[in-house]
Design a protein around this motif. Structure first.
Motif, PDB file in Angstrom:
ATOM      1  N   TYR A  63      33.369  93.412  27.333  1.00 10.28           N
ATOM      2  CA  TYR A  63      32.393  92.321  27.292  1.00 10.28           C
ATOM      3  C   TYR A  63      31.068  92.798  26.699  1.00 10.28           C
ATOM      4  CZ  TYR A  63      35.551  90.042  30.632  1.00 10.28           C
ATOM      5  OH  TYR A  63      36.648  89.495  31.256  1.00 10.28           O
ATOM      6  N   ARG A  68      37.332  80.301  28.422  1.00 15.95           N
ATOM      7  CA  ARG A  68      38.249  81.385  28.074  1.00 15.95           C
ATOM      8  C   ARG A  68      39.492  80.809  27.412  1.00 15.95           C
ATOM      9  NH1 ARG A  68      36.397  86.227  30.542  1.00 15.95           N
ATOM     10  NH2 ARG A  68      34.816  85.701  32.087  1.00 15.95           N
ATOM     11  N   SER A  69      39.386  80.601  26.179  1.00 18.36           N
ATOM     12  CA  SER A  69      40.390  80.129  25.225  1.00 18.36           C
ATOM     13  C   SER A  69      39.728  79.851  23.888  1.00 18.36           C
ATOM     14  CB  SER A  69      41.112  78.852  25.687  1.00 18.36           C
ATOM     15  OG  SER A  69      42.118  79.144  26.622  1.00 18.36           O
ATOM     16  N   ASN A 100      33.358  77.609  31.699  1.00 16.97           N
ATOM     17  CA  ASN A 100      34.202  78.760  31.395  1.00 16.97           C
ATOM     18  C   ASN A 100      35.170  78.371  30.284  1.00 16.97           C
ATOM     19  OD1 ASN A 100      35.857  80.984  31.336  1.00 16.97           O
ATOM     20  ND2 ASN A 100      36.349  80.975  33.506  1.00 16.97           N
ATOM     21  N   GLU A 115      44.610  89.490  25.965  1.00 16.96           N
ATOM     22  CA  GLU A 115      43.482  89.702  26.867  1.00 16.96           C
ATOM     23  C   GLU A 115      42.902  91.075  26.551  1.00 16.96           C
ATOM     24  OE1 GLU A 115      41.113  89.638  29.586  1.00 16.96           O
ATOM     25  OE2 GLU A 115      41.104  87.706  28.572  1.00 16.96           O
ATOM     26  N   TYR A 130      42.573  80.495  31.446  1.00 20.68           N
ATOM     27  CA  TYR A 130      42.976  80.148  30.088  1.00 20.68           C
ATOM     28  C   TYR A 130      43.590  78.749  30.041  1.00 20.68           C
ATOM     29  CZ  TYR A 130      42.237  84.632  27.728  1.00 20.68           C
ATOM     30  OH  TYR A 130      41.678  85.745  27.137  1.00 20.68           O
ATOM     31  N   ALA A 149      40.575  89.094  23.340  1.00 26.63           N
ATOM     32  CA  ALA A 149      39.393  88.877  24.153  1.00 26.63           C
ATOM     33  C   ALA A 149      38.574  90.175  24.167  1.00 26.63           C
ATOM     34  CB  ALA A 149      39.831  88.486  25.565  1.00 26.63           C
ATOM     35  N   PRO A 150      37.297  90.090  24.532  1.00 25.93           N
ATOM     36  CA  PRO A 150      36.640  88.912  25.079  1.00 25.93           C
ATOM     37  C   PRO A 150      36.145  87.957  24.006  1.00 25.93           C
ATOM     38  CG  PRO A 150      35.110  90.739  25.075  1.00 25.93           C
ATOM     39  CD  PRO A 150      36.412  91.294  24.598  1.00 25.93           C
ATOM     40  N   ASP A 151      36.087  86.686  24.397  1.00 25.05           N
ATOM     41  CA  ASP A 151      35.509  85.676  23.517  1.00 25.05           C
ATOM     42  C   ASP A 151      34.209  85.114  24.082  1.00 25.05           C
ATOM     43  OD1 ASP A 151      36.562  84.235  25.622  1.00 25.05           O
ATOM     44  OD2 ASP A 151      37.934  83.026  24.407  1.00 25.05           O
ATOM     45  N   THR A 152      33.708  85.723  25.151  1.00 25.54           N
ATOM     46  CA  THR A 152      32.481  85.227  25.776  1.00 25.54           C
ATOM     47  C   THR A 152      31.273  85.313  24.847  1.00 25.54           C
ATOM     48  OG1 THR A 152      32.436  87.399  26.838  1.00 25.54           O
ATOM     49  CG2 THR A 152      33.114  85.555  28.193  1.00 25.54           C
TER      50      THR A 152
END
Length: 365
Positions: A180, A299-300, A297, A93, A18, A120-123
């Motif tokens: 996810y 992740r934020s 990546n 998270e 993050y 999350a997830p934000d993928t």
């Protein structure tokens, strides 16, 4: 650019990802970090040039707008409720919580105070998943029929420095990896209507093989192989398996099937990856990703989107309703397994708006 003040609680394994990714998003201003272990907070603060404070201070700091909650899953709701009580938005998270009823309490508490919950997830906001979403929305697959979602491995005790929590209440492959896959499926197909599932726990203990605790025996309290079926409101039927018991497999992570074409969607634990499309009567063809945030990546990005949304007065994509829906779906696998029934999902959820290019280079286009 206006900035949104961020305070981070929980400086474990995921916090480094993050903190590295947050540098790409100019809207995020990390004001302080805290952890139950002050030494861990100081070490991470020193690593990234931040200020470490005690837990009470991070909740009372008036410069902090959003608490980024990176604690272990069983603490997510407790910390989230404390943030809401302090008048802060909270972004957690995954998963939102380990029990649906507790997650619902958090979402309702935030709404009562006109505050936001993100999770999350934000993928699914990554370029490959957003390109896949566009293909679905454009009708490239025809009428949606179903799909498959698979995550199977021997268990996280192979590599994680402190893996015991994966096998305690709130752990297991469904709550750990399911967010996810199920979140991306909702992004692609819309909300889930019904769940049927089975879960097994074939071993009562695990042996850690990661370096620092190699040889230590830990107990297993949760199902470690979960399999079942999701029925979506649009009629699509998706087979799902999440496992910490399997040596290996050849299934791709996600496939989506339609009457006119089938789609291979990359690993939903990553932002990029190769998309493939098979049109009826044709062959598998690589599809180029044409959306941002596919390389690296990020992740934020969900937190950054939430910060922009607060400033702009619009909905954020990784929102509490979506996370609560996913949590209810995941809990339904266990409920179905224990009761032998098909479980109706009660929470509404909307597909998040496509990202497009609204956060390219960390700022509004």
């Amino acid at each position: 650019m206006d900035k949104v003040g961020i305070g981070i609680i929980g400086l474990g394994n995921i916090s480094a990802a993050y903190l590295k990714a947050s540098k790409d998003f100019l809207v995020l201003d990390i004001r302080a970090v805290a952890d139950m272990n002050p030494a861990a907070a100081k070490a991470r603060a020193d690593e990234f040039g931040l200020k470490a404070v005690d837990l009470d201070a991070i909740f009372t700091d008036p410069s902090i707008d959003i608490i980024l909650n990176l604690t272990i899953p069983k603490a997510h709701v407790e910390v989230g409720l404390r943030a809401i009580e302090a008048g802060k938005h909270v972004y957690s998270e995954k998963p939102l919580g380990i029990v649906f009823a507790e997650g619902k309490k958090l979402v309702e508490a935030a709404k009562a105070k006109n505050l936001r919950v993100g999770s999350a997830p934000d993928t699914f906001l990554g370029g490959s998943h957003q390109t896949s979403r566009r293909l679905v929305d454009e009708g490239a697959l025809g009428q949606l029929v179903g799909g498959t979602a698979y995550f199977m491995c021997p268990g996280h005790e192979r590599w994680h420095p402190n893996p015991a929590f994966y096998y305690e209440a709130g752990g297991g492959p469904m709550l750990d990896m399911g967010p996810y896959y199920i979140t991306d499926l909702v992004n692609l197909l819309g909300p889930v209507a019904k769940v049927s599932g089975f879960g097994t726990k074939l071993r009562d203990t695990r042996t850690i093989t990661s370096k620092d605790r190699n040889g230590e025996i830990i107990p297993v309290h949760v199902p470690t192989h979960v399999s079942g079926t999701l029925v979506f409101h649009n009629g699509a039927v998706v087979q799902v398996t999440m496992s910490f018991d399997v040596a290996g497999h050849k299934h791709v992570p996600l496939e989506i099937y339609g009457t006119e074409a089938s789609l291979i969607v990359p690993d939903p634990n990553h932002f990029g990856g190769q998309i493939q499309l098979l049109e009826k009567g044709g062959e598998w063809t690589d599809i180029a990703t044409d959306m941002p945030y596919a390389e690296g990546n990020y992740r934020s990005i969900g937190l950054a989107d939430m910060a922009h949304a607060i400033l702009e007065g619009r909905p954020h994509r990784c929102n509490g309703d979506l996370a609560l829906h996913v949590l209810e779906v995941m809990e339904a696998f266990e409920t179905s397994s224990m009761s032998g029934r098909v479980i109706d999902i009660t929470t509404p959820a909307e597909r998040p708006a496509q990202l497009g290019s609204s956060l390219v280079n960390g700022k509004l286009a």
